[in-house]
Design an enzyme around this catalytic site. Structure first.
Site, mmCIF file in Angstrom:
data_model
loop_
_atom_site.group_PDB
_atom_site.id
_atom_site.type_symbol
_atom_site.label_atom_id
_atom_site.label_comp_id
_atom_site.label_asym_id
_atom_site.label_seq_id
_atom_site.Cartn_x
_atom_site.Cartn_y
_atom_site.Cartn_z
ATOM 1 N N GLU A 91 0.817 -1.204 0.000
ATOM 2 C CA GLU A 91 0.000 0.000 0.000
ATOM 3 C C GLU A 91 0.855 1.260 0.000
ATOM 4 O OE1 GLU A 91 -3.828 -1.760 2.471
ATOM 5 O OE2 GLU A 91 -2.596 -0.247 3.409
ATOM 6 N N CYS A 111 3.420 8.446 0.882
ATOM 7 C CA CYS A 111 4.002 7.548 1.877
ATOM 8 C C CYS A 111 4.150 6.189 1.195
ATOM 9 C CB CYS A 111 3.011 7.522 3.029
ATOM 10 S SG CYS A 111 3.399 6.418 4.332
ATOM 11 N N CYS A 118 6.337 -6.812 7.381
ATOM 12 C CA CYS A 118 7.539 -6.385 8.119
ATOM 13 C C CYS A 118 7.864 -7.435 9.170
ATOM 14 C CB CYS A 118 7.315 -5.037 8.789
ATOM 15 S SG CYS A 118 8.786 -4.422 9.651
ATOM 16 N N CYS A 122 6.645 -4.563 15.782
ATOM 17 C CA CYS A 122 6.419 -3.567 16.831
ATOM 18 C C CYS A 122 4.991 -3.755 17.359
ATOM 19 C CB CYS A 122 6.595 -2.156 16.280
ATOM 20 S SG CYS A 122 8.252 -1.871 15.635
ATOM 21 N N CYS A 125 1.990 -1.739 15.691
ATOM 22 C CA CYS A 125 1.957 -1.552 14.240
ATOM 23 C C CYS A 125 1.169 -2.640 13.513
ATOM 24 C CB CYS A 125 3.381 -1.501 13.700
ATOM 25 S SG CYS A 125 3.434 -1.363 11.907
ATOM 26 N N CYS A 346 0.057 6.733 7.857
ATOM 27 C CA CYS A 346 1.313 6.060 7.517
ATOM 28 C C CYS A 346 1.695 5.113 8.642
ATOM 29 C CB CYS A 346 2.430 7.078 7.397
ATOM 30 S SG CYS A 346 2.356 8.038 5.937
HETATM 31 N N1 SAH Z 1 9.567 0.667 9.587
HETATM 32 C C1 SAH Z 1 9.773 2.062 9.599
HETATM 33 C C2 SAH Z 1 8.892 2.816 8.629
HETATM 34 C C3 SAH Z 1 7.454 2.391 8.528
HETATM 35 S S1 SAH Z 1 6.477 2.774 9.928
HETATM 36 C C4 SAH Z 1 9.656 2.601 11.017
HETATM 37 O O1 SAH Z 1 9.227 1.861 11.891
HETATM 38 O O2 SAH Z 1 10.039 3.749 11.225
HETATM 39 C C5 SAH Z 1 6.289 4.544 9.800
HETATM 40 C C6 SAH Z 1 5.935 5.248 11.108
HETATM 41 O O3 SAH Z 1 4.591 4.927 11.527
HETATM 42 C C7 SAH Z 1 6.834 4.849 12.258
HETATM 43 O O4 SAH Z 1 7.221 5.978 13.013
HETATM 44 C C8 SAH Z 1 5.950 3.942 13.055
HETATM 45 O O5 SAH Z 1 6.382 3.838 14.373
HETATM 46 C C9 SAH Z 1 4.603 4.621 12.911
HETATM 47 N N2 SAH Z 1 3.464 3.785 13.277
HETATM 48 C C10 SAH Z 1 3.343 2.443 13.142
HETATM 49 N N3 SAH Z 1 2.153 2.033 13.608
HETATM 50 C C11 SAH Z 1 1.488 3.129 14.044
HETATM 51 C C12 SAH Z 1 0.218 3.340 14.655
HETATM 52 N N4 SAH Z 1 -0.605 2.325 14.895
HETATM 53 N N5 SAH Z 1 -0.123 4.606 14.987
HETATM 54 C C13 SAH Z 1 0.719 5.631 14.735
HETATM 55 N N6 SAH Z 1 1.929 5.497 14.170
HETATM 56 C C14 SAH Z 1 2.323 4.251 13.834
HETATM 57 FE FE1 SF4 Z 2 7.959 -2.691 10.904
HETATM 58 FE FE2 SF4 Z 2 5.780 -1.433 11.701
HETATM 59 FE FE3 SF4 Z 2 7.847 -1.654 13.349
HETATM 60 FE FE4 SF4 Z 2 8.034 -0.016 11.212
HETATM 61 S S1 SF4 Z 2 6.635 0.231 12.970
HETATM 62 S S2 SF4 Z 2 9.557 -1.514 11.933
HETATM 63 S S3 SF4 Z 2 6.777 -1.174 9.747
HETATM 64 S S4 SF4 Z 2 6.616 -3.356 12.557
#
Ligand code: SAH
Ligand code: SF4
Length: 360
Positions: A91, A111, A118, A122, A125, A346
């Site tokens: 996406e 974005c 991934c 996290c 996420c 994003c």
């Molecule tokens: N993997 C990279 C880039 C993709 S995530 C990273 O982790 O930085 C892009 C951003 O979205 C990151 O700052 C991540 O922590 C944030 N993000 C992920 N899930 C989210 C959520 N549920 N609400 C708000 N931000 C989120």
């Molecule tokens: Fe992967 Fe989501 Fe963590 Fe970014 S925030 S490293 S996309 S699991």
């Protein structure tokens, strides 16, 4: 499966052409047709011999996607779902106006995703819940940009690697895509208008600094100390806090480009005065901007355990946090919640059903 021609650099395409008995200078003609004129089939490259057009179509693909769908949000955000040729999906999210400050109103930011799924899992996420499928090729990254420009009939001004995946775990392909997108000859994206967001892959932050890629770096910090960070982001166990901050300091020394710290505010977890003190201390070690991000809950992924307990901080709390940071001499800004009604924030991309949307 044929190789996508957008994965080749100019020297690589030149080398191919020479290997099939063609002239080197044709490579530039071909690339200009693809990236400036945006032709979609080799037949349209009328300034090269027909035999070469046939050779190229027999050996290369131009497009990366088997199918594209889009979903529009009431605030102008558009979410795109791209089906890749091997059946995986990714996406992208188009954000017509990303930040609230007046001066930045004319931005058109895409974005983009760097991986399908991934591996880093996290706790907050949605993409992490999908697990890792595969790295995207450079062409699949570039085509997110070209396809959205085509569908919206407009130019993008900024790219953020904040879609699906960890860009620094797909370093070579991301680097290839960035080099092409910022190549002035193709007039795609201006240098330093691309931001790479990372969860903190230390060795690759160092490589990024040494390679001097024309990008900005954003670090998903989310916690001002190791213990909490490890709870939120399991990868922090491997890439430890102090070393991570040192890698960011190194990045700044090498590039002289300030780093953005991304900080999702979770109610009762990382939103106290002591967190503000620690965060302010970090922000003084290296020139940074802090991006306070509202947490977008991921209930639709049916989270369990610690993941299920995470709560977004209230709007008032985020305001307070921002003011307190300012009292400590630290500037921060808040990302708007564009596209919340279609879960298009994003970093929250998880291929939720796009069944209602239009096929394009
Ligand atoms: N993997 C990279 C880039 C993709 S995530 C990273 O982790 O930085 C892009 C951003 O979205 C990151 O700052 C991540 O922590 C944030 N993000 C992920 N899930 C989210 C959520 N549920 N609400 C708000 N931000 C989120
Ligand atoms: Fe992967 Fe989501 Fe963590 Fe970014 S925030 S490293 S996309 S699991």
């Amino acid at each position: 499966m044929k190789k996508n021609i957008k994965n080749l650099t100019l020297p690589e395409l030149q080398e191919y052409l020479v290997s099939v008995g063609e002239s080197k200078y044709r490579a530039k003609q071909i690339m200009l047709k693809i990236f400036v004129e945006r032709i979609e089939s080799f037949d349209e490259i009328t300034n090269i011999p027909k035999t070469l057009r046939i050779n190229l179509s027999e050996n290369f693909d131009i497009s990366s996607f088997a199918n594209t769908k889009s979903q529009h949000s009431s605030d102008g955000t558009i979410k795109y779902l791209f089906e890749l040729k091997d059946g995986s999906s990714i996406e992208s999210v188009l954000i017509p106006c990303e930040y609230t400050e007046e001066s930045k109103r004319n931005r058109k930011t895409l974005c983009v995703s760097s991986q399908a799924g991934c591996a880093l899992d996290c706790t907050f996420c949605a993409t992490g819940k999908l697990k890792f499928k595969r790295n995207l090729k450079a062409s699949e990254i570039i085509d997110q940009v070209l396809t959205v420009e085509k569908l919206t009939k407009s130019k993008l001004t900024n790219i953020v690697f904040m879609g699906m995946g960890e860009p620094l775990l797909n370093y070579d392909n991301v680097k290839r895509a960035v080099e092409l997108l910022t190549n002035p000859e193709f007039q795609l994206i201006k240098k330093r208008k691309i931001t790479i967001s990372t969860s903190g892959v230390i060795p690759k932050i160092i490589q990024l600094a040494d390679d001097k890629l024309p990008v900005k770096l954003a670090l998903s910090l989310h916690a001002p100390y190791q213990e909490l960070r490890m709870k939120l982001m399991p990868s922090a166990e491997k890439w430890k806090f102090e070393k991570l901050i040192e890698s960011v300091e190194y990045y700044y020394r090498q590039t002289k480009t300030p780093v953005t710290f991304e900080y999702i505010l979770f109610e009762g977890l990382n939103d106290t005065i002591s967190d503000i003190k620690l965060l302010s201390k970090l922000a003084r070690r290296v020139p940074t901007k802090i991006n306070l991000i509202p947490y977008h809950t991921i209930e639709f992924t049916n989270p369990t355990g610690f993941s299920a307990e995470l709560k977004p901080a209230s709007k008032g709390k985020i305001q307070w946090f921002r003011m307190e940071l300012l009292k400590n001499g630290v500037q921060s800004f808040q990302r708007t919640s564009s596209g919340l009604d279609i879960d298009a924030a994003c970093g929250q991309l998880a291929l939720k059903s796009l069944n209602q949307s239009n096929k394009q």
